[in-house]
Write a protein that holds these residues in place. Structure first.
Motif, PDB file in Angstrom:
ATOM      1  N   SER A 307      38.519  30.113  41.290  1.00  0.00           N
ATOM      2  CA  SER A 307      37.574  29.689  40.240  1.00  0.00           C
ATOM      3  C   SER A 307      38.191  29.917  38.875  1.00  0.00           C
ATOM      4  CB  SER A 307      36.254  30.456  40.353  1.00  0.00           C
ATOM      5  OG  SER A 307      36.457  31.846  40.143  1.00  0.00           O
ATOM      6  N   ALA A 308      37.808  29.042  37.925  1.00  0.00           N
ATOM      7  CA  ALA A 308      38.252  29.167  36.535  1.00  0.00           C
ATOM      8  C   ALA A 308      37.082  28.786  35.641  1.00  0.00           C
ATOM      9  CB  ALA A 308      39.456  28.273  36.277  1.00  0.00           C
ATOM     10  N   LYS A 309      36.641  29.735  34.799  1.00  0.00           N
ATOM     11  CA  LYS A 309      35.459  29.500  33.967  1.00  0.00           C
ATOM     12  C   LYS A 309      35.702  30.060  32.580  1.00  0.00           C
ATOM     13  CE  LYS A 309      30.442  30.084  33.856  1.00  0.00           C
ATOM     14  NZ  LYS A 309      29.262  30.611  34.581  1.00  0.00           N
ATOM     15  N   LYS A 314      45.706  28.331  23.361  1.00  0.00           N
ATOM     16  CA  LYS A 314      46.926  29.107  23.180  1.00  0.00           C
ATOM     17  C   LYS A 314      46.635  30.595  23.247  1.00  0.00           C
ATOM     18  CE  LYS A 314      50.906  29.714  20.112  1.00  0.00           C
ATOM     19  NZ  LYS A 314      51.527  29.350  18.821  1.00  0.00           N
ATOM     20  N   ASP A 315      47.366  31.278  24.108  1.00  0.00           N
ATOM     21  CA  ASP A 315      47.268  32.728  24.292  1.00  0.00           C
ATOM     22  C   ASP A 315      45.894  33.159  24.774  1.00  0.00           C
ATOM     23  OD1 ASP A 315      49.900  32.996  23.351  1.00  0.00           O
ATOM     24  OD2 ASP A 315      49.214  33.107  21.274  1.00  0.00           O
ATOM     25  N   HIS A 316      45.159  32.244  25.410  1.00  0.00           N
ATOM     26  CA  HIS A 316      43.831  32.611  25.926  1.00  0.00           C
ATOM     27  C   HIS A 316      43.589  31.882  27.240  1.00  0.00           C
ATOM     28  CE1 HIS A 316      39.454  32.792  26.357  1.00  0.00           C
ATOM     29  NE2 HIS A 316      39.482  33.830  25.545  1.00  0.00           N
ATOM     30  N   LEU A 317      43.278  32.645  28.284  1.00  0.00           N
ATOM     31  CA  LEU A 317      42.983  32.077  29.589  1.00  0.00           C
ATOM     32  C   LEU A 317      41.488  32.148  29.867  1.00  0.00           C
ATOM     33  CD1 LEU A 317      45.803  33.709  31.780  1.00  0.00           C
ATOM     34  CD2 LEU A 317      45.768  31.410  30.809  1.00  0.00           C
ATOM     35  N   PRO A 318      40.962  31.212  30.671  1.00  0.00           N
ATOM     36  CA  PRO A 318      39.583  31.368  31.134  1.00  0.00           C
ATOM     37  C   PRO A 318      39.524  32.501  32.165  1.00  0.00           C
ATOM     38  CG  PRO A 318      40.622  29.517  32.223  1.00  0.00           C
ATOM     39  CD  PRO A 318      41.609  30.010  31.214  1.00  0.00           C
ATOM     40  N   ALA A 319      38.337  32.863  32.549  1.00  0.00           N
ATOM     41  CA  ALA A 319      38.190  33.846  33.619  1.00  0.00           C
ATOM     42  C   ALA A 319      38.657  33.198  34.924  1.00  0.00           C
ATOM     43  CB  ALA A 319      36.741  34.301  33.719  1.00  0.00           C
ATOM     44  N   ASN A 344      47.694  39.662  58.968  1.00  0.00           N
ATOM     45  CA  ASN A 344      46.602  39.970  58.045  1.00  0.00           C
ATOM     46  C   ASN A 344      47.133  39.930  56.627  1.00  0.00           C
ATOM     47  OD1 ASN A 344      44.126  40.985  59.756  1.00  0.00           O
ATOM     48  ND2 ASN A 344      45.954  41.894  60.697  1.00  0.00           N
ATOM     49  N   LEU A 345      46.326  39.376  55.742  1.00  0.00           N
ATOM     50  CA  LEU A 345      46.743  39.268  54.343  1.00  0.00           C
ATOM     51  C   LEU A 345      45.527  39.429  53.447  1.00  0.00           C
ATOM     52  CD1 LEU A 345      49.275  36.893  52.746  1.00  0.00           C
ATOM     53  CD2 LEU A 345      46.977  36.875  51.829  1.00  0.00           C
ATOM     54  N   ARG A 346      45.703  40.200  52.367  1.00  0.00           N
ATOM     55  CA  ARG A 346      44.668  40.352  51.342  1.00  0.00           C
ATOM     56  C   ARG A 346      45.337  40.163  49.979  1.00  0.00           C
ATOM     57  NH1 ARG A 346      42.283  40.044  55.191  1.00  0.00           N
ATOM     58  NH2 ARG A 346      40.723  41.389  56.190  1.00  0.00           N
ATOM     59  N   LEU A 347      45.043  39.029  49.338  1.00  0.00           N
ATOM     60  CA  LEU A 347      45.617  38.734  48.030  1.00  0.00           C
ATOM     61  C   LEU A 347      44.509  38.394  47.057  1.00  0.00           C
ATOM     62  CD1 LEU A 347      47.998  38.115  46.094  1.00  0.00           C
ATOM     63  CD2 LEU A 347      47.973  35.773  46.981  1.00  0.00           C
ATOM     64  N   ASN A 348      44.496  39.092  45.911  1.00  0.00           N
ATOM     65  CA  ASN A 348      43.550  38.798  44.844  1.00  0.00           C
ATOM     66  C   ASN A 348      44.294  38.700  43.523  1.00  0.00           C
ATOM     67  OD1 ASN A 348      41.681  40.272  42.504  1.00  0.00           O
ATOM     68  ND2 ASN A 348      40.590  38.728  43.707  1.00  0.00           N
ATOM     69  N   VAL A 349      44.056  37.591  42.812  1.00  0.00           N
ATOM     70  CA  VAL A 349      44.599  37.408  41.466  1.00  0.00           C
ATOM     71  C   VAL A 349      43.412  37.262  40.530  1.00  0.00           C
ATOM     72  CG1 VAL A 349      46.058  36.010  39.978  1.00  0.00           C
ATOM     73  CG2 VAL A 349      46.646  36.258  42.398  1.00  0.00           C
ATOM     74  N   ASN A 350      43.363  38.120  39.496  1.00  0.00           N
ATOM     75  CA  ASN A 350      42.173  38.156  38.649  1.00  0.00           C
ATOM     76  C   ASN A 350      42.553  38.313  37.194  1.00  0.00           C
ATOM     77  OD1 ASN A 350      39.970  40.082  37.223  1.00  0.00           O
ATOM     78  ND2 ASN A 350      38.977  38.673  38.655  1.00  0.00           N
ATOM     79  N   ASN A 351      41.846  37.548  36.352  1.00  0.00           N
ATOM     80  CA  ASN A 351      41.907  37.735  34.904  1.00  0.00           C
ATOM     81  C   ASN A 351      40.497  37.519  34.378  1.00  0.00           C
ATOM     82  OD1 ASN A 351      42.153  37.138  32.007  1.00  0.00           O
ATOM     83  ND2 ASN A 351      44.357  37.066  32.373  1.00  0.00           N
ATOM     84  N   PRO A 352      39.884  38.517  33.742  1.00  0.00           N
ATOM     85  CA  PRO A 352      38.505  38.380  33.272  1.00  0.00           C
ATOM     86  C   PRO A 352      38.344  37.409  32.113  1.00  0.00           C
ATOM     87  CG  PRO A 352      39.437  40.457  32.520  1.00  0.00           C
ATOM     88  CD  PRO A 352      40.435  39.843  33.450  1.00  0.00           C
ATOM     89  N   ALA A 357      48.018  39.253  29.531  1.00  0.00           N
ATOM     90  CA  ALA A 357      48.220  40.664  29.874  1.00  0.00           C
ATOM     91  C   ALA A 357      47.078  41.230  30.710  1.00  0.00           C
ATOM     92  CB  ALA A 357      48.396  41.479  28.597  1.00  0.00           C
ATOM     93  N   ASN A 358      45.901  40.571  30.710  1.00  0.00           N
ATOM     94  CA  ASN A 358      44.765  41.062  31.497  1.00  0.00           C
ATOM     95  C   ASN A 358      44.866  40.697  32.977  1.00  0.00           C
ATOM     96  OD1 ASN A 358      43.624  42.041  29.122  1.00  0.00           O
ATOM     97  ND2 ASN A 358      42.528  40.112  28.724  1.00  0.00           N
ATOM     98  N   THR A 359      45.914  39.968  33.344  1.00  0.00           N
ATOM     99  CA  THR A 359      46.034  39.486  34.729  1.00  0.00           C
ATOM    100  C   THR A 359      46.444  40.626  35.660  1.00  0.00           C
ATOM    101  OG1 THR A 359      46.699  37.306  33.896  1.00  0.00           O
ATOM    102  CG2 THR A 359      47.169  37.796  36.213  1.00  0.00           C
TER     103      THR A 359
END
Length: 832
Positions: A307-309, A314-319, A344-352, A357-359
């Motif tokens: 999801s992307a919201k 520039k220099d700003h990502l959505p959540a 088994n695999l558990r992968l989470n990529v998150n940026n609020p 740098a918040n990734t």
């Protein structure tokens, strides 16, 4: 009634003539408009094969067809076509073209186009073809450009767009990256002239590939997307109504909305997989590999949700949030007793939302067991700009058991690989060399590994090898490798490996390569059957197959040093022994420092550099010192000697040389002789020349058979090379007891221009000239004559021509001018 029919016929005829003639008026205007406008906006050349206009094909619309459109540069040294459009077609509403304030284009078609963007090693892009905005209008232009966005000029309304078989090939030589799409087909339908419309999209991308360096990340992937999108074209807002997205055979759902605002995008999108069977993930495997997996058994589940919201600018990502999980999956090949289990695999990529740098990238679990060989790893990366790293890997693989679970029946595998490593800390500690604050330790070891296949029937074996991991280095110890009859022992270390992995910084290293024997002939492959009756090197023709030839580039971010101790190396028929010295790489240059070796019954010392800092134009610069090389063996071994010193074809003896040489290299890594420069000295002892074409002609000319087979006790030649042309400075040698001074030039094309200045003894004059001399008072004083011999022609067909001017002056001095004609006839008869 008859007049009515005549009138109607005339009107219809006029209409038909008008429909035929009208496009002819517009054709010249369109061609003139394209030609005059394109040069204002693009730097590259624009070529148009033909423009055809018709009122009949889509009446009452004007149909415009443009054939063979090319956008290219006209540099004859490096021709480059950016865009090739064999066919472009548009259907234009004629009424809107003639009378309307809005030109309505009902349909646009692009067919069989090729788009080939490239970036050179220097970072120059061939798609940078537009002039800067301030150069598109001259300073004295009285008419400002029309602003179509404010209604001041003619607007354009576009309805349907169709692209058939567009191929794209992107090449970036600077990063050694290549991406391609074999075929793009797009059908886009909608009323673009309305504020609100529904866009009907049918997009197919076939055979997508992506390669970086030697790693092929994507191969033969296909993407199909069919969608209906509600579009507010006035406010540039788009909402997914219906869509089907498939990557190969993996189906995905895409829902949400997307808005375009000045300087930013606002989105609320979600992508997930409705089919959660582990089997459906196999759809991502390329088709050519998938054929080898027919009948495979699978079980297990997976989940994929992206999801992307929010705002993107520039220099700003959505959540952004990505969850990708695999639960208790299993894979088993038919007819094999073992399987790959416990996947088994558990992968989470998150940026609020906000800065990159918040990734946070969290691979909390990856486990599997291949034929009961367990392996597990985890990896956490926080803040990619200044990473915090934490991870581990552990497992032991028994290669022999892999054949029980994987289709490896055509090869032999044995031995073990053990991995046990862990790391934890901030990346900045590595950059600041504060290694004590970054925890990293572990070991990777190989033992009794054996691999055999059709390509390596004698196998590749690794008896031992250990990599010890520290924050600063990867220490390699006792890595022994045997390939066919060649053996290698490599020891040393790699430094700065973490900055190299995460920031593409320079990788350092220092190694020692030892070997008792290396046979390079075993590493050379050929599609033709081996021929045991090898022709002499002098007769070997260069291969015309350049399809696989390529420049071996030295990566700029490798700073490595190799010290060699090789007892014996075999290359073709050349046997080299005791190779010792240092080879180092830096900034795309491989440097040879004191590389010494024994070969051709003598010795050779090399210093120099192989330079690929400009990958398109590799070059070599060498300083060499050769001592007592066998001339016949050298002739057969080195193409440079065969090309520049053909006199060596039937020579024997020992030669020595000190020389410097530089040249650019071609795609086959051979010197481009027109760029060759250098100088040096060539000396020889006990030099024998036998059955040489030039000397055979010289022997006939001077009526001295001894000249056809020469024995020279000592020889020293100074030479210079300028752009492939060789200049031989004057040197003196006895040719069959005749003192001779030789000098001249030899062009890069093999054209000869040498002069042999000889002092011919009286005994070689012959009866004709001696009979003439007897009639001259004082002829007894003439013991010898000076004769120049000009050697011209080419290497293949030399010519030998006498120059008698010096001999005539000597005889005239004794005989007087009245005997000149008789003497000249006699000399010409002697040297016919």
């Amino acid at each position: 009634m008859k007049k009515l029919f005549i009138t109607l016929a005339v009107i219809i005829g006029v209409i038909i003539i008008a429909l035929i003639v009208t496009p002819l008026f517009f054709k010249d205007d369109i061609i003139r408009l394209v030609e005059s406008q394109s040069s204002k906006y693009i730097k590259s050349e624009l070529a148009i094969g033909d423009i055809r206009l018709s009122m009949f094909k889509n009446f009452p619309n004007l149909n415009v067809t443009v054939d063979d459109v090319l956008v290219f540069n006209d540099n004859p040294q490096a021709p480059d076509t950016l865009v090739d459009i064999p066919r472009f077609e548009a259907s234009v509403n004629l009424k809107s073209l003639l009378f309307g304030s809005e030109i309505i284009i009902n349909r646009v078609l692009l067919q069989d186009c090729r788009f080939t963007p490239k970036t050179t090693a220097a970072g120059e892009a061939n798609w940078d073809i537009l002039f800067p905005a301030d150069t598109t209008q001259t300073a004295d232009s009285a008419t400002p450009e029309t602003d179509t966005t404010t209604g001041g000029g003619t607007a354009i309304a576009l309805n349907d767009i169709e692209i058939r078989h567009l191929s794209v090939l992107y090449t970036d030589k600077k990063s050694d990256t290549q991406a391609s799409v074999e075929s793009i087909d797009l059908y886009l339908q909608g009323n673009f002239s309305e504020s609100n419309t529904v866009l009907d999209i049918d997009l197919a991308l076939a055979d997508i590939s992506f390669r970086q360096g030697n790693s092929a990340w994507v191969k033969n992937m296909n993407i199909d997307w069919k969608a209906k999108i509600g579009a507010d074209l006035q406010n540039l807002k788009f909402e997914m109504q219906e869509n089907t997205l498939a990557i190969n055979d993996l189906t995905l759902n895409l829902t949400g909305s997307f808005e375009v605002h000045p300087g930013k995008y606002v989105m609320d999108l979600r992508l997930n997989a409705p089919d959660t069977r582990f089997e459906s993930l196999l759809a991502l495997i390329p088709d050519d590999i998938k054929k080898q997996m027919e009948g495979i058994e699978t079980s297990g589940q997976f989940q994929f949700d992206l999801s992307a919201k929010g705002e993107f600018h520039k220099d700003h990502l959505p959540a952004v949030n990505l969850d990708f999980n695999i639960d208790d999956a299993r894979l088993r090949y038919p007819d094999l007793p073992e399987s790959i289990e416990d996947i088994n695999l558990r992968l989470n990529v998150n940026n609020p939302g906000g800065a990159v740098a918040n990734t946070k990238i969290d691979l909390s679990e990856l486990t599997l067991a291949i034929a009961r060989n367990p392996f597990s790893m985890s990896l956490l990366i926080e803040n990619p700009d200044d990473p915090v790293l934490r991870g581990k890997a552990n497992g032991t693989i028994d290669f022999k058991s892999l054949k029980q679970a994987l289709p490896l029946q055509d090869m032999t595998l044995d031995g073990t690989l053990a991995i046990d490593l862990a790391f934890n800390g901030r990346y900045e500690y590595i950059e600041k060399q504060l290694y004590e604050k970054f925890g990293a330790d572990g070991k990777i070891s190989l033992k009794n590994v054996l691999f055999k296949s059709e390509d390596f029937p004698d196998g590749i074996s690794i008896p031992t090898g250990t990599v010890t991991i520290t924050p600063a280095r990867l220490n390699l110890s006792n890595l022994r490798v045997n390939i066919n009859s060649s053996d290698f022992l490599l020891e040393g270390y790699l430094s700065n490996y973490l900055p190299y992995i995460f920031k593409n910084k320079t990788l350092g290293g220092n190694f020692t390569l030892s070997s008792n024997s290396i046979n390079l002939n075993e590493f050379m492959t050929s599609t033709a059957p081996a021929d045991t009756t090898v022709a002499p090197a002098a007769e070997a023709a260069p291969s015309s197959d350049t399809t696989t030839a390529s420049i071996i580039a030295v990566p700029k971010n490798l700073q490595l040093t190799f010290r060699t101790d090789i007892k014996q190396l075999l290359f073709d028929k050349l046997n080299i022994s005791d190779i010792k010295g240092k080879i180092s790489t830096k900034e795309g240059i491989a440097t040879l420092d004191g590389l010494d070796m024994n070969l051709l019954d003598g010795s050779l010392s090399l210093n120099g550099a192989y330079n690929t800092s400009t990958p398109d134009i590799p070059s070599v610069k060498l300083d060499l010192n050769a001592k007592d090389l066998d001339v016949q063996s050298a002739y057969n071994a080195f193409s440079l000697i065969r090309e520049s010193l053909p006199i060596a074809v039937n020579c024997s003896g020992k030669i020595s040389a000190r020389a410097d040489f530089s040249a650019n290299l071609d795609r086959q890594m051979s010197p481009v002789m027109t760029t060759a420069n250098g100088s040096g000295t060539l000396s020889a002892n006990n030099f024998l020349i036998n059955d040489n074409p030039t000397l055979n002609k010289l022997s006939t000319l001077l009526k001295n058979n001894e000249l056809s087979r020469l024995s020279i006790s000592k020889l020293k030649i100074d030479f210079a090379i300028a752009n492939g042309d060789i200049t031989v400075k004057p040197f003196t040698v006895d040719l069959a007891n005749i003192p001779t001074t030789i000098q001249g030039t030899q062009s890069v094309n093999g054209e000869l221009n040498y002069t042999l200045s000889m002092n011919v003894d009286k005994k070689y004059f012959g009866n004709d000239i001696n009979n003439v001399l007897k009639t001259i008072s004082g002829s007894d004083n003439i013991k010898a004559l000076d004769v120049d011999v000009k050697i011209g022609g080419t290497l293949d067909k030399p010519t030998v021509t006498p120059d008698l001017s010096k001999a005539l002056k000597t005889i005239q001095k004794e005989a007087g001018k009245n005997l000149k004609d008789n003497l000249l006839k006699g000399l010409n008869k002697l040297f016919k």
